[in-house]
Design a protein around this motif. Structure first.
Motif, PDB file in Angstrom:
ATOM      1  N   ARG A  53       0.821  -1.220   0.000  1.00 53.94           N
ATOM      2  CA  ARG A  53       0.000   0.000   0.000  1.00 53.94           C
ATOM      3  C   ARG A  53       0.850   1.264   0.000  1.00 53.94           C
ATOM      4  O   ARG A  53       0.769   2.090  -0.908  1.00 53.94           O
ATOM      5  CB  ARG A  53      -0.933   0.009   1.217  1.00 53.94           C
ATOM      6  N   TYR A  60      -5.428  -0.627  -1.343  1.00 49.09           N
ATOM      7  CA  TYR A  60      -5.798   0.100  -0.132  1.00 49.09           C
ATOM      8  C   TYR A  60      -5.578  -0.776   1.094  1.00 49.09           C
ATOM      9  O   TYR A  60      -5.162  -0.302   2.148  1.00 49.09           O
ATOM     10  CB  TYR A  60      -7.258   0.542  -0.213  1.00 49.09           C
ATOM     11  N   THR A  80      -5.465  -9.677  -0.876  1.00 50.58           N
ATOM     12  CA  THR A  80      -5.516  -8.257  -1.230  1.00 50.58           C
ATOM     13  C   THR A  80      -6.443  -8.059  -2.420  1.00 50.58           C
ATOM     14  O   THR A  80      -6.910  -9.029  -3.031  1.00 50.58           O
ATOM     15  CB  THR A  80      -4.115  -7.694  -1.544  1.00 50.58           C
ATOM     16  N   THR A  82      -6.572  -5.327  -5.942  1.00 53.92           N
ATOM     17  CA  THR A  82      -5.799  -4.318  -6.651  1.00 53.92           C
ATOM     18  C   THR A  82      -6.336  -4.135  -8.059  1.00 53.92           C
ATOM     19  O   THR A  82      -7.101  -4.972  -8.556  1.00 53.92           O
ATOM     20  CB  THR A  82      -4.309  -4.716  -6.684  1.00 53.92           C
TER      21      THR A  82
END
Length: 201
Positions: A53, A60, A80, A82
C-alpha cells in the motif's frame, strides 16, 4: 494459479498453502503469531501493508493470514485487492516479502511492536461477561490448560527475531502457494499470470 474471469475494476487475490502449526503451547505457535503480525496481520506496522500500500500504491488494504486450529491443519498466506494491471506485480511483491522473512530474521523493533500489539490488545477480548464466558468455554473445549491465558502471554513475550525466522523457514513456502485470482483476464494479462505457474480457469 486459479483464475476466475470477471470484468471487475479490482482483482481479488487470495494465496495460501496448508500449515501444521496448531493452537497450543509449542513455541512455533507463539512465533507464528508474532511472525504473522510482522508479515501482514499487524496493520500499518506489517511489511505487506507497508510495501503493497504505502510504498507501491497497489492496494488500499492487504494482509497475511495464518490460521492455527487446535486439532487440524490451517492455512498460511495473504489476501488483497488491486487494479487488474497491478495483479501480477502485487502477487510478486507479496511473495518477495515472504521470501525475505524466510531469508533473514525481522528486526528487534518489528518483534517488539508485534509483541506489544498482542499483549496490549489482549485485554479487549474480555470487555464484558459474555466475552469472558465464551472464551473460557472455547479454551476448555480445546483441552487447553487451566492457566492458558497466563501461558499465552508469557509465550508471546518470549518470541525472538530468530524464532520468527525459524518458524517461517519451517512453515512458509512462497513457491508452494495456491494462488486464486478473481478478475479481468484481458487487463491482468494471461502471459503475466502464466509466469507465476500453470493456470486453471
Amino acid at each position: 494459479v486459479f483464475l476466475i474471469p470477471r470484468k471487475l475494476e479490482q482483482s481479488v487475490i487470495v494465496m495460501a498453502h496448508p500449515t501444521d502449526v496448531h493452537l497450543g503451547l509449542q513455541s512455533d505457535y507463539f512465533s507464528a503469531q508474532i511472525g504473522n503480525a510482522i508479515l501482514g496481520a499487524g496493520g500499518f506496522s506489517s511489511r505487506i501493508l507497508e510495501q503493497v500500500r504505502t510504498e507501491e500504491g497497489y492496494a488500499y488494504s492487504a494482509s497475511s493470514l495464518w490460521t492455527m486450529p487446535r486439532k487440524y491443519d490451517g492455512l498460511v498466506g495473504a489476501v488483497t485487492r488491486t487494479r487488474p494491471e497491478n495483479t501480477v506485480p502485487a502477487i510478486r511483491l507479496i511473495l518477495k516479502i515472504m521470501d525475505e522473512l524466510r531469508d533473514a530474521p525481522p528486526t528487534t523493533e518489528e518483534v517488539k511492536t508485534a509483541v506489544d500489539q498482542q499483549v496490549n490488545g489482549f485485554v479487549f477480548n474480555f470487555e464484558d461477561p459474555s466475552q469472558i464466558v465464551s472464551r473460557r468455554m472455547f479454551y476448555l473445549a480445546q483441552d487447553l490448560p487451566e492457566d492458558w491465558l497466563e501461558r499465552y502471554l508469557k509465550g508471546i513475550e518470549r518470541v525472538t527475531p530468530r524464532a520468527v525466522n525459524q518458524v517461517f523457514r519451517r512453515h512458509l513456502y512462497p513457491d508452494r502457494m495456491t494462488i486464486l485470482v478473481v478478475g479481468d483476464p484481458d487487463r491482468i494479462g494471461r502471459d503475466a499470470l502464466a509466469g507465476l505457474g500453470p493456470i486453471t480457469i
